[in-house]
Motif scaffolding. Sequence first.
Motif, PDB file in Angstrom:
ATOM      1  N   LEU A 120       0.847  -1.193   0.000  1.00 50.17           N
ATOM      2  CA  LEU A 120       0.000   0.000   0.000  1.00 50.17           C
ATOM      3  C   LEU A 120       0.880   1.239   0.000  1.00 50.17           C
ATOM      4  N   ILE A 121       0.478   2.263  -0.775  1.00 52.62           N
ATOM      5  CA  ILE A 121       1.175   3.547  -0.744  1.00 52.62           C
ATOM      6  C   ILE A 121       0.148   4.670  -0.649  1.00 52.62           C
ATOM      7  N   GLY A 122       0.588   5.848  -0.213  1.00 50.91           N
ATOM      8  CA  GLY A 122      -0.349   6.956  -0.132  1.00 50.91           C
ATOM      9  C   GLY A 122       0.337   8.295   0.080  1.00 50.91           C
ATOM     10  N   VAL A 123      -0.424   9.374  -0.166  1.00 57.37           N
ATOM     11  CA  VAL A 123       0.030  10.737   0.102  1.00 57.37           C
ATOM     12  C   VAL A 123      -1.108  11.508   0.763  1.00 57.37           C
ATOM     13  N   ILE A 124      -0.746  12.444   1.623  1.00 55.73           N
ATOM     14  CA  ILE A 124      -1.726  13.280   2.325  1.00 55.73           C
ATOM     15  C   ILE A 124      -1.262  14.730   2.260  1.00 55.73           C
ATOM     16  N   HIS A 125      -2.205  15.630   2.018  1.00 53.22           N
ATOM     17  CA  HIS A 125      -1.956  17.071   2.065  1.00 53.22           C
ATOM     18  C   HIS A 125      -2.586  17.588   3.355  1.00 53.22           C
ATOM     19  N   SER A 126      -1.731  18.011   4.297  1.00 53.41           N
ATOM     20  CA  SER A 126      -2.237  18.448   5.597  1.00 53.41           C
ATOM     21  C   SER A 126      -1.783  19.871   5.892  1.00 53.41           C
ATOM     22  N   GLY A 127      -2.514  20.846   5.325  1.00 52.82           N
ATOM     23  CA  GLY A 127      -2.326  22.217   5.758  1.00 52.82           C
ATOM     24  C   GLY A 127      -2.888  22.351   7.169  1.00 52.82           C
ATOM     25  N   TRP A 128      -2.862  23.545   7.728  1.00 49.89           N
ATOM     26  CA  TRP A 128      -3.326  23.646   9.121  1.00 49.89           C
ATOM     27  C   TRP A 128      -4.799  23.258   9.227  1.00 49.89           C
ATOM     28  N   GLN A 129      -5.573  23.543   8.191  1.00 49.00           N
ATOM     29  CA  GLN A 129      -6.986  23.164   8.244  1.00 49.00           C
ATOM     30  C   GLN A 129      -7.151  21.644   8.205  1.00 49.00           C
ATOM     31  N   GLY A 130      -6.358  20.994   7.367  1.00 51.39           N
ATOM     32  CA  GLY A 130      -6.404  19.538   7.315  1.00 51.39           C
ATOM     33  C   GLY A 130      -5.949  18.913   8.619  1.00 51.39           C
ATOM     34  N   THR A 131      -4.970  19.553   9.264  1.00 51.59           N
ATOM     35  CA  THR A 131      -4.472  19.019  10.539  1.00 51.59           C
ATOM     36  C   THR A 131      -5.539  19.114  11.615  1.00 51.59           C
ATOM     37  N   VAL A 132      -6.218  20.258  11.722  1.00 52.41           N
ATOM     38  CA  VAL A 132      -7.242  20.368  12.773  1.00 52.41           C
ATOM     39  C   VAL A 132      -8.476  19.525  12.431  1.00 52.41           C
ATOM     40  N   LYS A 133      -8.665  19.196  11.145  1.00 49.20           N
ATOM     41  CA  LYS A 133      -9.725  18.263  10.757  1.00 49.20           C
ATOM     42  C   LYS A 133      -9.269  16.809  10.893  1.00 49.20           C
ATOM     43  N   GLU A 134      -7.993  16.637  11.222  1.00 49.07           N
ATOM     44  CA  GLU A 134      -7.391  15.321  11.474  1.00 49.07           C
ATOM     45  C   GLU A 134      -7.476  14.393  10.257  1.00 49.07           C
ATOM     46  N   ILE A 135      -7.117  14.943   9.101  1.00 50.58           N
ATOM     47  CA  ILE A 135      -7.160  14.127   7.885  1.00 50.58           C
ATOM     48  C   ILE A 135      -6.227  12.934   7.978  1.00 50.58           C
ATOM     49  N   THR A 136      -5.043  13.115   8.570  1.00 52.47           N
ATOM     50  CA  THR A 136      -4.085  12.012   8.660  1.00 52.47           C
ATOM     51  C   THR A 136      -4.625  10.898   9.546  1.00 52.47           C
ATOM     52  N   SER A 137      -5.120  11.263  10.721  1.00 52.78           N
ATOM     53  CA  SER A 137      -5.703  10.260  11.625  1.00 52.78           C
ATOM     54  C   SER A 137      -6.887   9.565  10.978  1.00 52.78           C
ATOM     55  N   THR A 138      -7.731  10.346  10.329  1.00 51.18           N
ATOM     56  CA  THR A 138      -8.942   9.797   9.705  1.00 51.18           C
ATOM     57  C   THR A 138      -8.600   8.751   8.657  1.00 51.18           C
ATOM     58  N   LEU A 139      -7.622   9.054   7.811  1.00 46.46           N
ATOM     59  CA  LEU A 139      -7.239   8.090   6.781  1.00 46.46           C
ATOM     60  C   LEU A 139      -6.628   6.843   7.394  1.00 46.46           C
TER      61      LEU A 139
END
Length: 254
Positions: A120-139
């Motif tokens: 498995l591979i992946g990429v995440i774009h986590s600007g400050w808004q993505g960080t407070v929305k916890e995109i990394t944790s969510t994925l």
Amino acid sequence: MKTIIYQDNEHILSGMTMKDCKEKESFNMALHACISPEYVMNNRKLLAGYLQSTLEDFVFADQTHSANFHRVIQTDRGKGATDQKTAIRDTDALYTYETNIVLCSMTADCVPVIFYTDDLIGVIHSGWQGTVKEITSTLFIHLQEVEKCDVRKIHVQIGAALSQKKFEVDEDVYKKFAALGYADDFITYNAATNKYHIDNQLTVKRQCELVGIPEANITVDRTCTFQSPDGFSYRQDRLTGRHVSFIKRKGCKP
């Protein structure tokens, strides 16, 4: 052509393009933020050749600072590579089990997250808004619960981004980070300016750890995109270009 290679072995090739004044538009990779789409396409073709891929192998998202993610399949191959209108809509993270697809994430201060396991591979774009929305944790929780991925086997590379020194915010943004409950160690207050300084990279790193990824599996590139001459910084220049963080899982082509 300035490119940082984070991983290059028999299975994985990953890295991040950097600003290069010797190239057209300083090696800008963004069709949505450029002077000349022709120059950007030239830069993307240079990168594709360097990665021994073609533009048809690339996949881009139409990033909106969301917490949305998308599983990339063969029919997604080439989306956003030559036309921004075909990019995967309203998405800030991509992952795939396919080989020879190049997943791409564009940044200019935001935190790029590149990750992989054996399949498995992946990429995440986590600007400050993505960080407070916890995109990394969510994925990562999705990968664990839905894809049955063992998060202990995920390897993470956090790419170059805006440093804490240069990420200066007002109280409204500070409160969003403080509300996470685990970012306090990465926040300082400057009484002279009445501003807060936040380390977005280390906040994202903590998110990875909290979902169960071992700290030993996480690497952080502490290059500041504002301070480095090799960085594109939106905070410094609203007309700046974009880096691309990329990863592909190598496989035999038919």
